[in-house]
Design an enzyme around this catalytic site. Structure first.
Site, short mmCIF file in Angstrom:
data_model
loop_
_atom_site.label_atom_id
_atom_site.label_comp_id
_atom_site.label_asym_id
_atom_site.label_seq_id
_atom_site.Cartn_x
_atom_site.Cartn_y
_atom_site.Cartn_z
N GLY A 1 -1.30 -34.17 -5.46
CA GLY A 1 -2.74 -34.32 -5.27
C GLY A 1 -3.21 -35.75 -5.53
O GLY A 1 -2.41 -36.68 -5.52
N LEU B 1 -4.98 -37.39 -3.44
CA LEU B 1 -4.41 -37.87 -2.17
C LEU B 1 -4.98 -39.23 -1.76
O LEU B 1 -6.14 -39.53 -2.01
CB LEU B 1 -4.69 -36.85 -1.06
CG LEU B 1 -4.15 -35.44 -1.31
CD1 LEU B 1 -4.47 -34.53 -0.11
CD2 LEU B 1 -2.65 -35.44 -1.58
N GLU C 1 -4.01 -42.68 1.34
CA GLU C 1 -3.46 -42.92 2.68
C GLU C 1 -1.94 -42.73 2.76
O GLU C 1 -1.42 -42.40 3.81
CB GLU C 1 -3.83 -44.32 3.18
CG GLU C 1 -5.27 -44.45 3.66
CD GLU C 1 -5.54 -43.65 4.93
OE1 GLU C 1 -4.67 -43.58 5.81
OE2 GLU C 1 -6.65 -43.07 5.03
N GLY C 2 -1.25 -42.96 1.66
CA GLY C 2 0.20 -42.73 1.65
C GLY C 2 0.51 -41.26 1.94
O GLY C 2 1.31 -40.93 2.82
N HIS C 3 -0.16 -40.38 1.20
CA HIS C 3 0.01 -38.94 1.44
C HIS C 3 -0.43 -38.58 2.87
O HIS C 3 0.23 -37.80 3.55
CB HIS C 3 -0.86 -38.13 0.48
CG HIS C 3 -0.54 -38.31 -0.97
ND1 HIS C 3 -1.41 -38.92 -1.84
CD2 HIS C 3 0.53 -37.95 -1.72
CE1 HIS C 3 -0.89 -38.93 -3.06
NE2 HIS C 3 0.30 -38.36 -3.01
N GLY D 1 8.00 -39.74 0.91
CA GLY D 1 7.71 -41.16 1.10
C GLY D 1 8.80 -42.05 0.54
O GLY D 1 9.39 -41.74 -0.50
N GLN D 2 9.04 -43.15 1.23
CA GLN D 2 9.98 -44.16 0.71
C GLN D 2 9.48 -44.77 -0.60
O GLN D 2 10.24 -45.32 -1.38
CB GLN D 2 10.17 -45.28 1.75
CG GLN D 2 11.23 -46.30 1.34
CD GLN D 2 11.11 -47.60 2.09
OE1 GLN D 2 10.85 -47.61 3.30
NE2 GLN D 2 11.29 -48.72 1.40
P1 AMP Z 1 3.06 -37.71 -5.24
O1 AMP Z 1 1.77 -36.99 -5.02
O2 AMP Z 1 2.89 -39.03 -5.91
O3 AMP Z 1 4.12 -36.83 -5.85
O4 AMP Z 1 3.60 -38.08 -3.80
C1 AMP Z 1 3.81 -37.11 -2.79
C2 AMP Z 1 4.57 -37.71 -1.65
O5 AMP Z 1 3.83 -38.79 -1.10
C3 AMP Z 1 5.93 -38.28 -2.10
O6 AMP Z 1 6.92 -37.96 -1.12
C4 AMP Z 1 5.66 -39.75 -2.17
O7 AMP Z 1 6.81 -40.55 -1.97
C5 AMP Z 1 4.67 -39.94 -1.04
N1 AMP Z 1 3.89 -41.16 -1.24
C6 AMP Z 1 3.22 -41.53 -2.36
N2 AMP Z 1 2.67 -42.76 -2.21
C7 AMP Z 1 3.04 -43.19 -0.97
C8 AMP Z 1 2.82 -44.40 -0.22
N3 AMP Z 1 2.10 -45.40 -0.71
N4 AMP Z 1 3.35 -44.47 1.02
C9 AMP Z 1 4.08 -43.45 1.54
N5 AMP Z 1 4.33 -42.31 0.89
C10 AMP Z 1 3.83 -42.17 -0.36
#
Ligand code: AMP
Length: 283
Positions: free
Chosen positions: A31, A33, A35-37, A147-148
């Site tokens: 959560g 959220l 732009e990456g998500h 995400g990378q």
């Molecule tokens: P999180 O909510 O931080 O557990 O992230 C959920 C997914 O979003 C994971 O696969 C992360 O690697 C991906 N994610 C988080 N930040 C970014 C970002 N800046 N760019 C691309 N993917 C991301």
């Protein structure tokens, strides 16, 4: 868009759709959220008939003294963002739903957690793998998107999928950054204005490393030292800077032509531990 908190109901809903032959894409998140998500959600939307997003701040991946209790939570905003992206189902379980007591089973991927974040966050990837394995069993996705940004997590989950024969395809998407290069992260909200400005040093140091390699430097020690010097000009405290092999995640001693390496780092700014990485092919 449906918001589902119960595992049995989620299974029923996805089961119905899968029996109709629909392809299910899955984006696991904690959560808050950004732009990456959303980039993962958009890719899932493009590739699949049905998109499931999970929002669950997973307690088992946080160590004692880490930020579990203050991790940003804003379900209303997340729900609106998911709706705008055409998500079909948000899976939003409680901790009790995911970990009914007594809870005793965990998944561990060996060796790949010995470096990078695994070293400074013992038990973190055990928590990640366990929750992702559970989510795969609950959601039964055809394709899962990661995400990378969390490169070690992605590589460890890839290994887990292979070793445990999960019938899931995995896609790893590029890091989405702010205009000034800072990798987007829910944890960026912890930064003060001053720290936010200084935090661009993570990406700047990665660019410096890439540039040194491009100009012929092949000694990881030299490169890491220059990155350190750059970061030491700020208030950032370095947790680690490492150059590791793409497959084994073990440190590289000397760079060779055609090597594909990950340069990754974690730096503390105030209460925020930020991570970033780049993948470089040596030539
Ligand atoms: P999180 O909510 O931080 O557990 O992230 C959920 C997914 O979003 C994971 O696969 C992360 O690697 C991906 N994610 C988080 N930040 C970014 C970002 N800046 N760019 C691309 N993917 C991301």
């Amino acid at each position: 868009m449906k918001v589902i908190s119960s595992i049995s109901r989620l299974r029923r809903e996805v089961g119905l759709l899968k029996r109709k032959g629909m392809r299910v894409g899955f984006v696991p998140t904690m959560g808050a959220l950004h732009e990456g998500h959303l980039s993962l959600i958009r890719k899932a939307r493009k590739d699949n008939d049905v998109v499931v997003v999970s929002i669950f701040v997973n307690p088992t991946q946080f160590g004692p003294g880490e930020d579990f209790s203050r991790y940003p939570r804003n379900f209303k905003r997340d729900r609106a963002l998911c709706k705008a992206e055409g998500v079909d189902i948000i899976f939003y379980p409680s901790t009790e739903e995911m970990y009914p007591q007594p809870y005793r089973t965990f998944v561990e991927v060996e060796q790949l957690d010995e470096y990078l974040c695994g070293r400074s966050r013992p038990g973190h990837f055990r928590g990640v793998c366990s929750v992702v394995a559970k989510l795969f069993n609950i959601v039964s996705p055809d394709i899962a998107y990661f995400g990378q940004k969390d490169i070690q997590q992605a590589i460890i989950i890839k290994q887990m999928i292979k070793d445990l024969n999960f019938p899931v395809k995995m896609k790893i998407m590029p890091i989405v950054r702010e205009k000034d290069g800072l990798a987007m992260s829910s944890r960026n909200t912890y930064l003060s204005e001053e720290e936010r400005k200084e935090a661009t040093v993570l990406y700047r140091s990665l660019c410096l490393a890439k540039d040194m390699i491009r100009k012929g430097e092949r000694r990881p020690g030299r490169i890491i030292k220059k990155m350190q010097e750059l970061i030491e000009n700020t208030s950032g405290r370095i947790d680690y800077i490492e150059m590791v092999d793409m497959d084994s995640l073990s440190p590289i001693k000397k760079l060779k032509e055609q090597d594909r390496v990950i340069i990754a780092l974690a730096v503390w700014f105030g209460k925020a531990r930020l991570i970033d990485n780049i993948i470089v092919t040596v030539r």
